[in-house]
Scaffold this motif. Structure first.
Motif, PDB file in Angstrom:
ATOM      1  N   LEU A 162       0.857  -1.180   0.000  1.00 46.71           N
ATOM      2  CA  LEU A 162       0.000   0.000   0.000  1.00 46.71           C
ATOM      3  C   LEU A 162       0.894   1.230   0.000  1.00 46.71           C
ATOM      4  N   THR A 163       0.736   2.053  -1.026  1.00 45.67           N
ATOM      5  CA  THR A 163       1.418   3.338  -1.088  1.00 45.67           C
ATOM      6  C   THR A 163       0.404   4.402  -0.707  1.00 45.67           C
ATOM      7  N   VAL A 164       0.770   5.233   0.257  1.00 47.49           N
ATOM      8  CA  VAL A 164      -0.091   6.322   0.716  1.00 47.49           C
ATOM      9  C   VAL A 164       0.523   7.624   0.233  1.00 47.49           C
ATOM     10  N   GLU A 165      -0.185   8.324  -0.633  1.00 44.53           N
ATOM     11  CA  GLU A 165       0.241   9.630  -1.130  1.00 44.53           C
ATOM     12  C   GLU A 165      -0.509  10.688  -0.335  1.00 44.53           C
ATOM     13  N   VAL A 166       0.223  11.468   0.432  1.00 41.51           N
ATOM     14  CA  VAL A 166      -0.377  12.498   1.270  1.00 41.51           C
ATOM     15  C   VAL A 166      -0.188  13.834   0.575  1.00 41.51           C
TER      16      VAL A 166
END
Length: 160
Positions: free
Chosen positions: A40-44
């Motif tokens: 899971l890549t979380v782009e904030v």
């Protein structure tokens, strides 16, 4: 003579790595957690500054653990990079999860609040779950993570 034919081959392999053609395992070294094939890549997004760090916390499918002390599954603190900061996680399995983030602008590893309890640092949740009158519910922040690569975007919110 053999050493000369082998060494150019090794140099070529090293060059491929420098050019970004590394093996898939090398490309995922920045992910936290044991590699299970579920990432899971979380782009904030919408960070106001590059000061401090962004803390990204993953919660498991148990709603009672969401935002609870010691309820997290994984946490990663990464240097803030405006306007978008990215964090990568290897998750135990394909499942339901929830994500909470905050911009720890002063780097004290705490989500700061003012005297009346309102956040003084940016924050956000998966699904951009609403938090107008308190913390969101697990159901509003839950995401379905499948096997392979998954990416979500979380929008940072700042108080007035």
């Amino acid at each position: 003579m053999e050493a000369r034919t082998v060494l150019p081959g090794l140099a070529a392999l090293g060059t491929l790595g420098l050019l970004g053609m590394a093996t898939p395992a090398a490309a995922r070294q920045d992910c936290v957690g044991r590699d299970t094939g579920v990432r899971l890549t979380v782009e904030v997004g919408r960070l106001k500054s590059e000061t401090g760090e962004v803390t990204v916390t993953i919660y498991p499918s148990d709603p009672s653990r969401f935002l609870a002390p010691r309820g997290k599954l994984l946490r990663l603190r990464v240097p803030a990079s405006a306007p978008t900061t990215e964090a990568c996680f290897n998750l135990p399995k394909a499942d339901i999860y929830a994500v909470a983030v905050y911009h720890d602008a002063n780097g004290n590893h705490d989500f700061d609040r003012n005297a009346v309890g309102l956040p003084t640092e940016g924050y956000g949740f998966s699904n951009d779950a609403p938090s107008r009158f308190g913390v969101p519910s697990f159901d509003s922040a839950r995401i379905n993570v499948k096997s392979g690569d998954n990416t979500i975007r979380v929008r940072m919110r700042y108080g007035k």
